[in-house]
Design a protein around this motif. Structure first.
Motif, PDB file in Angstrom:
ATOM      1  N   MET A  94       0.834  -1.198   0.000  1.00 30.00           N
ATOM      2  CA  MET A  94       0.000   0.000   0.000  1.00 30.00           C
ATOM      3  C   MET A  94       0.876   1.257   0.000  1.00 30.00           C
ATOM      4  O   MET A  94       0.568   2.224  -0.699  1.00 30.00           O
ATOM      5  N   SER A  95       1.972   1.237   0.738  1.00 33.36           N
ATOM      6  CA  SER A  95       2.856   2.412   0.739  1.00 33.36           C
ATOM      7  C   SER A  95       3.488   2.614  -0.635  1.00 33.36           C
ATOM      8  O   SER A  95       3.688   3.748  -1.073  1.00 33.36           O
ATOM      9  N   GLN A  96       3.762   1.533  -1.363  1.00 33.26           N
ATOM     10  CA  GLN A  96       4.295   1.664  -2.721  1.00 33.26           C
ATOM     11  C   GLN A  96       3.260   2.262  -3.669  1.00 33.26           C
ATOM     12  O   GLN A  96       3.588   3.087  -4.510  1.00 33.26           O
ATOM     13  N   VAL A  97       2.002   1.867  -3.522  1.00 34.54           N
ATOM     14  CA  VAL A  97       0.935   2.413  -4.368  1.00 34.54           C
ATOM     15  C   VAL A  97       0.738   3.898  -4.065  1.00 34.54           C
ATOM     16  O   VAL A  97       0.553   4.714  -4.968  1.00 34.54           O
ATOM     17  N   LEU A  98       0.806   4.275  -2.787  1.00 35.26           N
ATOM     18  CA  LEU A  98       0.530   5.656  -2.388  1.00 35.26           C
ATOM     19  C   LEU A  98       1.742   6.579  -2.477  1.00 35.26           C
ATOM     20  O   LEU A  98       1.590   7.797  -2.428  1.00 35.26           O
ATOM     21  N   GLU A  99       2.935   6.020  -2.618  1.00 32.70           N
ATOM     22  CA  GLU A  99       4.163   6.822  -2.609  1.00 32.70           C
ATOM     23  C   GLU A  99       4.131   8.022  -3.559  1.00 32.70           C
ATOM     24  O   GLU A  99       4.472   9.134  -3.156  1.00 32.70           O
ATOM     25  N   PRO A 100       3.698   7.870  -4.808  1.00 30.91           N
ATOM     26  CA  PRO A 100       3.696   9.026  -5.709  1.00 30.91           C
ATOM     27  C   PRO A 100       2.737  10.140  -5.274  1.00 30.91           C
ATOM     28  O   PRO A 100       2.842  11.263  -5.740  1.00 30.91           O
ATOM     29  N   TYR A 101       1.807   9.828  -4.381  1.00 34.90           N
ATOM     30  CA  TYR A 101       0.803  10.790  -3.938  1.00 34.90           C
ATOM     31  C   TYR A 101       1.123  11.370  -2.566  1.00 34.90           C
ATOM     32  O   TYR A 101       0.319  12.107  -2.012  1.00 34.90           O
ATOM     33  N   ALA A 102       2.285  11.031  -2.008  1.00 29.93           N
ATOM     34  CA  ALA A 102       2.598  11.390  -0.622  1.00 29.93           C
ATOM     35  C   ALA A 102       2.375  12.867  -0.321  1.00 29.93           C
ATOM     36  O   ALA A 102       1.781  13.211   0.696  1.00 29.93           O
ATOM     37  N   GLU A 103       2.821  13.750  -1.215  1.00 33.98           N
ATOM     38  CA  GLU A 103       2.667  15.172  -0.928  1.00 33.98           C
ATOM     39  C   GLU A 103       1.248  15.670  -1.167  1.00 33.98           C
ATOM     40  O   GLU A 103       0.916  16.787  -0.825  1.00 33.98           O
ATOM     41  N   LYS A 104       0.387  14.830  -1.729  1.00 33.19           N
ATOM     42  CA  LYS A 104      -1.000  15.230  -1.994  1.00 33.19           C
ATOM     43  C   LYS A 104      -1.967  14.688  -0.949  1.00 33.19           C
ATOM     44  O   LYS A 104      -3.149  14.991  -0.987  1.00 33.19           O
ATOM     45  N   ILE A 105      -1.468  13.892  -0.013  1.00 33.78           N
ATOM     46  CA  ILE A 105      -2.334  13.325   1.023  1.00 33.78           C
ATOM     47  C   ILE A 105      -2.660  14.421   2.037  1.00 33.78           C
ATOM     48  O   ILE A 105      -1.780  14.991   2.654  1.00 33.78           O
ATOM     49  N   GLN A 106      -3.938  14.704   2.157  1.00 34.16           N
ATOM     50  CA  GLN A 106      -4.412  15.737   3.086  1.00 34.16           C
ATOM     51  C   GLN A 106      -4.549  15.150   4.488  1.00 34.16           C
ATOM     52  O   GLN A 106      -4.190  15.768   5.464  1.00 34.16           O
ATOM     53  N   GLN A 107      -5.097  13.938   4.555  1.00 34.06           N
ATOM     54  CA  GLN A 107      -5.355  13.321   5.844  1.00 34.06           C
ATOM     55  C   GLN A 107      -5.342  11.807   5.699  1.00 34.06           C
ATOM     56  O   GLN A 107      -5.795  11.272   4.688  1.00 34.06           O
ATOM     57  N   ALA A 108      -4.828  11.140   6.709  1.00 38.08           N
ATOM     58  CA  ALA A 108      -4.844   9.678   6.749  1.00 38.08           C
ATOM     59  C   ALA A 108      -5.043   9.255   8.198  1.00 38.08           C
ATOM     60  O   ALA A 108      -4.371   9.773   9.089  1.00 38.08           O
ATOM     61  N   ASN A 109      -5.981   8.354   8.423  1.00 38.31           N
ATOM     62  CA  ASN A 109      -6.134   7.814   9.765  1.00 38.31           C
ATOM     63  C   ASN A 109      -6.588   6.372   9.696  1.00 38.31           C
ATOM     64  O   ASN A 109      -7.094   5.912   8.678  1.00 38.31           O
ATOM     65  N   GLN A 110      -6.364   5.680  10.798  1.00 36.47           N
ATOM     66  CA  GLN A 110      -6.655   4.253  10.869  1.00 36.47           C
ATOM     67  C   GLN A 110      -7.497   3.975  12.099  1.00 36.47           C
ATOM     68  O   GLN A 110      -7.256   4.540  13.165  1.00 36.47           O
ATOM     69  N   GLN A 111      -8.459   3.082  11.944  1.00 40.88           N
ATOM     70  CA  GLN A 111      -9.300   2.658  13.052  1.00 40.88           C
ATOM     71  C   GLN A 111      -9.331   1.143  13.061  1.00 40.88           C
ATOM     72  O   GLN A 111      -9.688   0.516  12.068  1.00 40.88           O
ATOM     73  N   ARG A 112      -8.942   0.545  14.185  1.00 42.03           N
ATOM     74  CA  ARG A 112      -8.942  -0.910  14.298  1.00 42.03           C
ATOM     75  C   ARG A 112     -10.381  -1.402  14.418  1.00 42.03           C
ATOM     76  O   ARG A 112     -11.165  -0.888  15.191  1.00 42.03           O
ATOM     77  N   MET A 113     -10.701  -2.427  13.637  1.00 43.40           N
ATOM     78  CA  MET A 113     -12.047  -3.003  13.635  1.00 43.40           C
ATOM     79  C   MET A 113     -12.055  -4.388  14.288  1.00 43.40           C
ATOM     80  O   MET A 113     -13.103  -4.926  14.563  1.00 43.40           O
ATOM     81  N   GLY A 114     -10.889  -4.966  14.479  1.00 41.98           N
ATOM     82  CA  GLY A 114     -10.754  -6.301  15.051  1.00 41.98           C
ATOM     83  C   GLY A 114      -9.277  -6.592  15.227  1.00 41.98           C
ATOM     84  O   GLY A 114      -8.443  -5.713  15.038  1.00 41.98           O
ATOM     85  N   PRO A 115      -8.926  -7.844  15.561  1.00 41.00           N
ATOM     86  CA  PRO A 115      -7.514  -8.173  15.805  1.00 41.00           C
ATOM     87  C   PRO A 115      -6.587  -7.830  14.635  1.00 41.00           C
ATOM     88  O   PRO A 115      -5.529  -7.273  14.831  1.00 41.00           O
ATOM     89  N   ASN A 116      -6.970  -8.149  13.415  1.00 44.98           N
ATOM     90  CA  ASN A 116      -6.138  -7.860  12.252  1.00 44.98           C
ATOM     91  C   ASN A 116      -6.822  -6.940  11.254  1.00 44.98           C
ATOM     92  O   ASN A 116      -6.235  -6.579  10.245  1.00 44.98           O
ATOM     93  N   LEU A 117      -8.063  -6.591  11.498  1.00 45.80           N
ATOM     94  CA  LEU A 117      -8.842  -5.811  10.548  1.00 45.80           C
ATOM     95  C   LEU A 117      -8.828  -4.329  10.929  1.00 45.80           C
ATOM     96  O   LEU A 117      -9.038  -3.990  12.093  1.00 45.80           O
ATOM     97  N   SER A 118      -8.574  -3.482   9.948  1.00 46.63           N
ATOM     98  CA  SER A 118      -8.566  -2.039  10.181  1.00 46.63           C
ATOM     99  C   SER A 118      -9.275  -1.316   9.057  1.00 46.63           C
ATOM    100  O   SER A 118      -9.316  -1.787   7.920  1.00 46.63           O
ATOM    101  N   GLN A 119      -9.817  -0.153   9.394  1.00 46.72           N
ATOM    102  CA  GLN A 119     -10.361   0.739   8.381  1.00 46.72           C
ATOM    103  C   GLN A 119      -9.398   1.913   8.246  1.00 46.72           C
ATOM    104  O   GLN A 119      -9.013   2.528   9.233  1.00 46.72           O
ATOM    105  N   LEU A 120      -8.994   2.183   7.020  1.00 44.47           N
ATOM    106  CA  LEU A 120      -8.122   3.310   6.734  1.00 44.47           C
ATOM    107  C   LEU A 120      -8.942   4.353   5.996  1.00 44.47           C
ATOM    108  O   LEU A 120      -9.689   4.020   5.066  1.00 44.47           O
ATOM    109  N   ASN A 121      -8.820   5.592   6.395  1.00 47.13           N
ATOM    110  CA  ASN A 121      -9.479   6.697   5.715  1.00 47.13           C
ATOM    111  C   ASN A 121      -8.412   7.616   5.157  1.00 47.13           C
ATOM    112  O   ASN A 121      -7.553   8.100   5.908  1.00 47.13           O
ATOM    113  N   LEU A 122      -8.446   7.838   3.851  1.00 50.34           N
ATOM    114  CA  LEU A 122      -7.459   8.685   3.175  1.00 50.34           C
ATOM    115  C   LEU A 122      -8.178   9.799   2.435  1.00 50.34           C
ATOM    116  O   LEU A 122      -9.158   9.550   1.735  1.00 50.34           O
ATOM    117  N   SER A 123      -7.665  11.008   2.572  1.00 51.20           N
ATOM    118  CA  SER A 123      -8.141  12.144   1.788  1.00 51.20           C
ATOM    119  C   SER A 123      -6.954  12.622   0.956  1.00 51.20           C
ATOM    120  O   SER A 123      -5.913  12.985   1.507  1.00 51.20           O
TER     121      SER A 123
END
Length: 156
Positions: A94-123
């Motif tokens: 995921m970091s490789q996919v997002l790398e070209p957009y690094a300076e365009k990311i306004q906001q990123a946050n993560q919320q754990r939904m379970g032991p290994n499951l997370s929701q990521l929100n990217l703007s």
């Protein structure tokens, strides 16, 4: 010991803005590679470097230190909601996919939904719905991704 800690805290990155024609050729090529990768998320770093005539090592050496100045004019803020099973390989891909957009990311946050499951929100600031959909498709290729949604506001 305390003196060393203060010295580290006091040292901050300092930036200068330089006209493109004043920057060295390698730095200009790194910026062009980053632009190509941002325009086509399915393009590999290796291929983009070949097309611009620089080595991958030169790209990796400067990628975090060279940024193109781009106004947000003509850009839209797209919101991605991602549900994923977190693992080391997921985060690396995921970091490789997002790398070209690094300076365009306004906001990123993560919320754990379970032991290994997370929701990521990217703007992310992007130039068009087409680019947002290309990025969404590239994210869907990452192993461990369960769901990737674009909020509907941007797609109207």
């Amino acid at each position: 010991m305390a003196g060393k800690t203060k010295a580290k805290k006091a040292k901050r990155d300092q930036y200068i803005l330089v006209a493109e024609n004043a920057a060295g050729e390698t730095l200009r090529r790194v910026v062009r590679v980053k632009r190509k990768l941002a325009a086509n998320p399915l393009l590999s770093i290796n291929q983009a470097c070949k097309e611009e005539g620089i080595s991958r090592s030169a790209y990796y050496k400067y990628r975090e230190h060279v940024f193109a100045y781009e106004s947000q004019e003509g850009q839209q803020l797209f919101h991605f909601r991602i549900l994923a099973i977190l693992s080391g390989s997921f985060l690396t891909q995921m970091s490789q996919v997002l790398e070209p957009y690094a300076e365009k990311i306004q906001q990123a946050n993560q919320q754990r939904m379970g032991p290994n499951l997370s929701q990521l929100n990217l703007s992310i600031w992007l130039g068009s719905v087409k680019i947002a959909k290309q990025l969404q498709e590239a994210m869907r290729q990452v192993r461990g991704l369960q769901e990737c949604k674009l909020d509907q506001d941007e797609l109207r």
